[in-house]
Design an enzyme around this catalytic site. Structure first.
Site, PDB file in Angstrom:
ATOM      1  N   SER A 279       0.081  -9.549  -0.773  1.00  0.00           N
ATOM      2  CA  SER A 279       0.717  -8.301  -1.152  1.00  0.00           C
ATOM      3  C   SER A 279      -0.092  -7.613  -2.262  1.00  0.00           C
ATOM      4  O   SER A 279      -1.277  -7.353  -2.084  1.00  0.00           O
ATOM      5  CB  SER A 279       2.177  -8.572  -1.552  1.00  0.00           C
ATOM      6  OG  SER A 279       2.954  -7.403  -1.491  1.00  0.00           O
TER       7      SER A 279
ATOM      8  N   ASP B 185       5.991  -6.943  10.049  1.00  0.00           N
ATOM      9  CA  ASP B 185       6.118  -6.768   8.601  1.00  0.00           C
ATOM     10  C   ASP B 185       6.763  -5.412   8.318  1.00  0.00           C
ATOM     11  O   ASP B 185       6.185  -4.379   8.634  1.00  0.00           O
ATOM     12  CB  ASP B 185       4.735  -6.849   7.953  1.00  0.00           C
ATOM     13  CG  ASP B 185       4.784  -6.901   6.437  1.00  0.00           C
ATOM     14  OD1 ASP B 185       5.792  -6.456   5.844  1.00  0.00           O
ATOM     15  OD2 ASP B 185       3.812  -7.382   5.834  1.00  0.00           O
TER      16      ASP B 185
ATOM     17  N   HIS C 112       6.804 -10.240   6.164  1.00  0.00           N
ATOM     18  CA  HIS C 112       5.924 -10.135   5.003  1.00  0.00           C
ATOM     19  C   HIS C 112       5.532 -11.492   4.425  1.00  0.00           C
ATOM     20  O   HIS C 112       4.487 -11.612   3.801  1.00  0.00           O
ATOM     21  CB  HIS C 112       6.599  -9.290   3.924  1.00  0.00           C
ATOM     22  CG  HIS C 112       5.668  -8.761   2.874  1.00  0.00           C
ATOM     23  ND1 HIS C 112       4.554  -7.990   3.170  1.00  0.00           N
ATOM     24  CD2 HIS C 112       5.668  -8.884   1.521  1.00  0.00           C
ATOM     25  CE1 HIS C 112       3.919  -7.667   2.057  1.00  0.00           C
ATOM     26  NE2 HIS C 112       4.576  -8.201   1.046  1.00  0.00           N
TER      27      HIS C 112
END
Length: 299
Positions: free
Chosen positions: A147, A251, A279
């Protein structure tokens, strides 16, 4: 990189539930660094310590010191910590690598002071990670980033090509666009707009600091957008190390065009998609994810 944050809650876990650096040269420096730092007792995730780097104290977790393998640093996402974001990798990589993760500055146990958001915070996070590895005695290492940590990891690999041997990224985004800004603004008030699960995860860690911290992040994203939206497109295209991009096909936070862009624009990159992944593919599919990454690092 917390796109559509209102939908993140169901995808974020709580706390648990070939070129190689020569380990023999790094170990004495690592032991000295850990011995001179305050820390806690070993756990199943490894040994945790406070390590000074770039003039700041960082909470660092190390595992696999006796594996004889090359070092790997795992870089958490926004609001994340070593223990919440990389518990599965701290355990899963330790048999073959000396794995390191940390709470980025202003996050988790790397406080005080609290997190701030200068315009170059991704670059600062990248330099912090490199400084931590240098302090632990590692001149060369591989990087795994998730991320926001994937964005900083990309920058780290571009800025420190002499140090970063291989790069693994997932859940990152090389730019921010208006849709992202709208999503951040829709979640700015954490008490009104964050889910109970998100609040249950972050309030115990940040308390009253959570709202001003998130305000700062939202403002930082707006500042990036005002400058054109670029986060690390140029750095991605300049990468020289072998790169493995992973993605969740479903995601809801980072659409698939982001990992596809990374795979297309990073030289020597490959892409693997978990068709039903969201995710947190490194947690949901930890065993498969770890095997893929370990195989890539062993090549």
């Amino acid at each position: 990189a917390l796109r559509r944050l209102a939908r993140v809650a169901s995808h974020f876990p709580g706390p648990p539930a070939d070129h190689r650096a020569a380990p023999t040269t790094a170990m004495p420096a690592l032991r000295r660094a850990l011995a001179s730092s305050s820390g806690g007792a070993p756990s199943e995730l490894g040994t945790s310590r406070m390590v000074e780097a770039n003039g700041r104290q960082f909470f660092v977790v190390c595992n696999g010191e006796d594996s004889g393998g090359s070092p790997v640093i795992c870089m958490p996402g926004a609001m994340g910590t070593a223990e919440t974001d990389f518990s599965m990798q701290l355990k899963g990589f330790a048999g073959k690598h000396h794995v390191v993760s940390f709470d980025p500055r202003g996050y988790g146990k790397s406080r005080p002071p609290v997190r701030d958001w200068p315009t170059d915070f991704y670059h600062r996070d990248a330099e912090d990670a490199h400084a931590i590895m240098s302090q632990l005695g590692f001149a060369a290492y591989s990087v795994v980033g998730w991320s926001d940590g994937a964005n900083a990891a990309t920058i780290l690999a571009a800025k420190r090509p002499e140090a970063v041997q291989k790069l693994v990224i997932f859940g990152g985004n090389a730019w921010v666009e208006q849709e992202d800004i709208d999503s951040y603004e829709a979640t700015r008030d954490v008490k009104k707009n964050w889910s109970k699960r998100m609040l249950d995860l972050h309030v115990p860690v940040y308390g009253d600091e959570l709202q001003p911290m998130w305000d700062g992040f939202c403002d930082a994203m707006k500042a990036i957008m005002a400058r054109g939206g670029d986060i690390c497109q140029g750095e991605a295209k300049a990468l020289k190390c072998p790169t493995f991009v992973l993605a969740g096909g479903k995601d809801p936070i980072v659409p698939t065009y982001h990992p596809e862009w990374f795979a297309k624009n990073i030289p020597n990159a490959r892409l693997h998609t978990f068709p039903d992944g969201k995710h947190n593919i490194h947690i949901k599919y930890a065993e498969e994810f770890n095997k893929l990454v370990l195989d890539f690092l062993a090549e």
